[in-house]
Design an enzyme around this catalytic site. Sequence first.
Site, PDB file in Angstrom:
ATOM      1  N   GLY A  69     -10.232   6.394  15.226  1.00  0.00           N
ATOM      2  CA  GLY A  69     -11.250   6.028  16.196  1.00  0.00           C
ATOM      3  C   GLY A  69     -12.687   6.117  15.750  1.00  0.00           C
ATOM      4  O   GLY A  69     -13.575   5.559  16.394  1.00  0.00           O
ATOM      5  N   ASP A  70     -12.958   6.816  14.640  1.00  0.00           N
ATOM      6  CA  ASP A  70     -14.328   6.910  14.122  1.00  0.00           C
ATOM      7  C   ASP A  70     -14.255   6.949  12.597  1.00  0.00           C
ATOM      8  O   ASP A  70     -14.876   7.782  11.943  1.00  0.00           O
ATOM      9  CB  ASP A  70     -15.013   8.163  14.668  1.00  0.00           C
ATOM     10  CG  ASP A  70     -16.526   8.159  14.440  1.00  0.00           C
ATOM     11  OD1 ASP A  70     -17.073   7.098  14.038  1.00  0.00           O
ATOM     12  OD2 ASP A  70     -17.171   9.205  14.651  1.00  0.00           O
ATOM     13  N   LEU A  71     -13.476   6.032  12.041  1.00  0.00           N
ATOM     14  CA  LEU A  71     -13.086   6.116  10.636  1.00  0.00           C
ATOM     15  C   LEU A  71     -14.063   5.398   9.709  1.00  0.00           C
ATOM     16  O   LEU A  71     -13.725   4.389   9.102  1.00  0.00           O
ATOM     17  CB  LEU A  71     -11.669   5.565  10.444  1.00  0.00           C
ATOM     18  CG  LEU A  71     -10.994   5.930   9.122  1.00  0.00           C
ATOM     19  CD1 LEU A  71     -10.772   7.419   9.010  1.00  0.00           C
ATOM     20  CD2 LEU A  71      -9.676   5.183   8.971  1.00  0.00           C
ATOM     21  N   ASN A 106     -15.954  10.107   7.220  1.00  0.00           N
ATOM     22  CA  ASN A 106     -14.921  10.870   7.923  1.00  0.00           C
ATOM     23  C   ASN A 106     -13.579  10.838   7.194  1.00  0.00           C
ATOM     24  O   ASN A 106     -12.558  11.234   7.758  1.00  0.00           O
ATOM     25  CB  ASN A 106     -14.762  10.369   9.356  1.00  0.00           C
ATOM     26  CG  ASN A 106     -15.925  10.811  10.231  1.00  0.00           C
ATOM     27  OD1 ASN A 106     -16.678  11.711   9.867  1.00  0.00           O
ATOM     28  ND2 ASN A 106     -16.083  10.183  11.375  1.00  0.00           N
TER      29      ASN A 106
END
Length: 287
Positions: A194-196, A200
């Site tokens: 979701g926030d790749l 991250n």
Amino acid sequence: MTTAEQVDARVEELTGARVAEVTRIGGGDIGEAWRVDTDGGPLFVKTHRHPPPTLFPTEAAGLRWLAEPGALPVPAVVAATRDALVLDWVEPGPPGDGATLGRGLAALHRAGASAFGGPARKADAVGHIGAVAVPDAPTADRVTFLVERRWRPLAWKALTEEVVDPAVEHLVDAAAAVLDERLGPEEPPARVHGDLWAGNVLWGSDGRPWLVDPAAHGGLRETDLAMLDLFGGLTDATLAAYQEAFPLPEGWRSRLRLQQVTPLLVHAVLFGGRYGAQATDALRSVL
């Protein structure tokens, strides 16, 4: 600002370990990041000046959920409270083979989710992308998830902050009317980071890509690839390995811009600047 002395005391309280040294480190764009050396080994700690009450507990739940399939390594959660997140320390190393990330990401997505929405599967669930809260209640269809759980609430936040063109509200409505056909073939919800973005993905000294800082949810698998593409982390090796393990539906590349609406709206809310205009342009691309 949180002080090293405060982190020292909080870690001892939460873990019972004796702290030897606290060092502030990079990686705290939204909050603050620390290495804490204890008599039981090093720990990674995140703090925040004014943390939303669900920020760290939600991140901890997302890490545990992403770890379940064993597809990619995820730091173990030691403690998660309103004011701090304590994880096992992952010793960083140089970037490794991008194909390992591609195969692992494909396996993670294949693990799936029971619905579009957060792993908690609660009607009042709240997720976080960075420090930006978004509704994460489960929904059965992808259009409702994207429009009502991501685009509309994020557009409203961006409008409130006056960091996006007022036309964005009408663009969301127009995009919603045609979104189902723009999303390509229907697939079951994937298990999504979701926030790749590249930051991250933590390459460890063991050569493996570790997933950190998730906005984990059941969603569209192209979301993670679009985020990697947006900020330069989608290498040829990663993409080739992903495609071999879990081929993407035809037309996926043309849909990447559509899937970048969410992170661009988040960045507009957090950082302003050019992101508001880019988010507006990405919404127009849906039409």
